[in-house]
Design a protein around this motif. Sequence first.
Motif, PDB file in Angstrom:
ATOM      1  N   GLN A  21       0.884  -1.088   0.019  1.00  0.00           N
ATOM      2  CA  GLN A  21      -0.157   0.001  -0.030  1.00  0.00           C
ATOM      3  C   GLN A  21       0.842   1.164   0.001  1.00  0.00           C
ATOM      4  N   VAL A  22       1.829   1.393  -0.883  1.00  0.00           N
ATOM      5  CA  VAL A  22       2.633   2.508  -0.838  1.00  0.00           C
ATOM      6  C   VAL A  22       1.925   3.498  -2.055  1.00  0.00           C
ATOM      7  N   ALA A  23       1.516   4.649  -1.603  1.00  0.00           N
ATOM      8  CA  ALA A  23       1.059   5.683  -2.465  1.00  0.00           C
ATOM      9  C   ALA A  23       1.897   5.828  -3.855  1.00  0.00           C
ATOM     10  N   ALA A  24       1.200   5.806  -5.067  1.00  0.00           N
ATOM     11  CA  ALA A  24       1.988   5.769  -6.021  1.00  0.00           C
ATOM     12  C   ALA A  24       2.967   6.929  -6.387  1.00  0.00           C
ATOM     13  N   ALA A  25       2.406   8.097  -5.795  1.00  0.00           N
ATOM     14  CA  ALA A  25       3.414   9.395  -5.580  1.00  0.00           C
ATOM     15  C   ALA A  25       4.677   9.241  -4.939  1.00  0.00           C
ATOM     16  N   ASP A  26       4.502   8.061  -3.897  1.00  0.00           N
ATOM     17  CA  ASP A  26       5.516   8.080  -2.864  1.00  0.00           C
ATOM     18  C   ASP A  26       6.572   7.084  -3.135  1.00  0.00           C
ATOM     19  N   VAL A  27       6.440   6.205  -4.329  1.00  0.00           N
ATOM     20  CA  VAL A  27       7.434   5.194  -4.707  1.00  0.00           C
ATOM     21  C   VAL A  27       8.930   5.777  -4.955  1.00  0.00           C
ATOM     22  N   GLY A  28       9.014   6.768  -5.686  1.00  0.00           N
ATOM     23  CA  GLY A  28      10.179   7.324  -5.862  1.00  0.00           C
ATOM     24  C   GLY A  28      10.956   7.750  -4.805  1.00  0.00           C
ATOM     25  N   PRO A  29      10.177   8.661  -3.960  1.00  0.00           N
ATOM     26  CA  PRO A  29      10.908   9.159  -2.820  1.00  0.00           C
ATOM     27  C   PRO A  29      11.331   8.054  -1.774  1.00  0.00           C
ATOM     28  N   LEU A  30      10.277   6.973  -1.733  1.00  0.00           N
ATOM     29  CA  LEU A  30      10.573   5.908  -0.865  1.00  0.00           C
ATOM     30  C   LEU A  30      12.065   5.294  -1.182  1.00  0.00           C
ATOM     31  N   LEU A  31      12.213   5.062  -2.472  1.00  0.00           N
ATOM     32  CA  LEU A  31      13.414   4.257  -2.806  1.00  0.00           C
ATOM     33  C   LEU A  31      14.625   5.192  -2.686  1.00  0.00           C
ATOM     34  N   THR A  32      14.354   6.474  -2.818  1.00  0.00           N
ATOM     35  CA  THR A  32      15.318   7.212  -2.634  1.00  0.00           C
ATOM     36  C   THR A  32      15.884   7.384  -1.197  1.00  0.00           C
ATOM     37  N   ARG A  33      14.939   7.413  -0.155  1.00  0.00           N
ATOM     38  CA  ARG A  33      15.324   7.432   1.089  1.00  0.00           C
ATOM     39  C   ARG A  33      15.898   5.976   1.435  1.00  0.00           C
ATOM     40  N   VAL A  34      15.506   4.983   1.048  1.00  0.00           N
ATOM     41  CA  VAL A  34      15.973   3.682   1.190  1.00  0.00           C
ATOM     42  C   VAL A  34      17.635   3.609   0.757  1.00  0.00           C
ATOM     43  N   PHE A  35      17.900   3.862  -0.537  1.00  0.00           N
ATOM     44  CA  PHE A  35      19.137   4.014  -0.993  1.00  0.00           C
ATOM     45  C   PHE A  35      20.126   5.244  -0.524  1.00  0.00           C
ATOM     46  N   SER A  36      19.588   6.281  -0.015  1.00  0.00           N
ATOM     47  CA  SER A  36      20.386   7.288   0.401  1.00  0.00           C
ATOM     48  C   SER A  36      20.627   7.313   1.858  1.00  0.00           C
ATOM     49  N   GLY A  37      20.310   6.148   2.638  1.00  0.00           N
ATOM     50  CA  GLY A  37      20.686   5.913   3.933  1.00  0.00           C
ATOM     51  C   GLY A  37      19.609   6.673   5.078  1.00  0.00           C
ATOM     52  N   GLN A  38      18.578   7.240   4.380  1.00  0.00           N
ATOM     53  CA  GLN A  38      17.648   7.783   5.471  1.00  0.00           C
ATOM     54  C   GLN A  38      16.413   7.005   5.835  1.00  0.00           C
ATOM     55  N   ALA A  39      16.625   5.750   5.542  1.00  0.00           N
ATOM     56  CA  ALA A  39      15.654   4.499   6.061  1.00  0.00           C
ATOM     57  C   ALA A  39      16.642   4.062   7.394  1.00  0.00           C
ATOM     58  N   THR A  40      15.507   3.233   8.049  1.00  0.00           N
ATOM     59  CA  THR A  40      16.252   2.576   9.142  1.00  0.00           C
ATOM     60  C   THR A  40      16.024   1.004   9.037  1.00  0.00           C
ATOM     61  N   LEU A  41      16.929   0.046   9.413  1.00  0.00           N
ATOM     62  CA  LEU A  41      16.701  -1.347   9.626  1.00  0.00           C
ATOM     63  C   LEU A  41      17.071  -1.765  10.825  1.00  0.00           C
ATOM     64  N   ARG A  42      16.024  -2.204  11.562  1.00  0.00           N
ATOM     65  CA  ARG A  42      16.348  -2.725  12.965  1.00  0.00           C
ATOM     66  C   ARG A  42      15.904  -4.081  13.151  1.00  0.00           C
ATOM     67  N   LYS A  43      16.115  -4.957  14.264  1.00  0.00           N
ATOM     68  CA  LYS A  43      15.814  -5.948  14.558  1.00  0.00           C
ATOM     69  C   LYS A  43      14.815  -5.918  15.691  1.00  0.00           C
ATOM     70  N   ARG A  44      13.612  -6.516  15.227  1.00  0.00           N
ATOM     71  CA  ARG A  44      12.357  -6.244  16.384  1.00  0.00           C
ATOM     72  C   ARG A  44      12.290  -7.651  17.111  1.00  0.00           C
ATOM     73  N   THR A  45      12.101  -7.621  18.124  1.00  0.00           N
ATOM     74  CA  THR A  45      11.602  -8.634  19.174  1.00  0.00           C
ATOM     75  C   THR A  45      10.210  -8.810  19.617  1.00  0.00           C
ATOM     76  N   SER A  46       9.554  -9.584  19.176  1.00  0.00           N
ATOM     77  CA  SER A  46       8.152  -9.828  19.825  1.00  0.00           C
ATOM     78  C   SER A  46       7.823 -10.877  20.916  1.00  0.00           C
ATOM     79  N   LEU A  47       6.634 -11.140  21.164  1.00  0.00           N
ATOM     80  CA  LEU A  47       6.299 -12.073  22.138  1.00  0.00           C
ATOM     81  C   LEU A  47       6.858 -13.501  21.932  1.00  0.00           C
ATOM     82  N   PHE A  48       7.346 -14.061  23.044  1.00  0.00           N
ATOM     83  CA  PHE A  48       7.976 -15.307  22.753  1.00  0.00           C
ATOM     84  C   PHE A  48       9.229 -15.573  22.084  1.00  0.00           C
ATOM     85  N   PHE A  49       9.862 -14.567  22.129  1.00  0.00           N
ATOM     86  CA  PHE A  49      11.368 -14.579  21.554  1.00  0.00           C
ATOM     87  C   PHE A  49      11.311 -14.627  20.101  1.00  0.00           C
ATOM     88  N   SER A  50       9.958 -14.146  19.366  1.00  0.00           N
ATOM     89  CA  SER A  50      10.069 -14.143  17.972  1.00  0.00           C
ATOM     90  C   SER A  50      10.760 -13.082  17.428  1.00  0.00           C
TER      91      SER A  50
END
Length: 86
Positions: A21-50
């Motif tokens: 569900q990415v707004a069509a107008a946001d596709v270019g800016p989304l990819l730009t943010r990911v590849f320019s280092g403006q996104a975040t990748l983190r490890k998420r722990t949820s219930l029961f050590f998942s």
Amino acid sequence: MGGESDAESVRVLLDDWTFEQVAAADVGPLLTRVFSGQATLRKRTSLFFSCSHLLEARVGSSAYSAGRDPRPQDELAPWERALTAV
């Protein structure tokens, strides 16, 4: 190929990541943010050590995220390592 040229939202596939569900107008800016280092990748722990990895990026007032099974640091792509939150 199955899509409308005037679609309001799309699914963005990026390696093993799927942004839904990415707004069509946001596709270019989304990819730009990911590849320019403006996104975040983190490890998420949820219930029961998942555990999962979560890739997040903001475009204007919208926040987009995609999850997948976690990988060791040495199995991440170079662009993924650059986004890893310490």
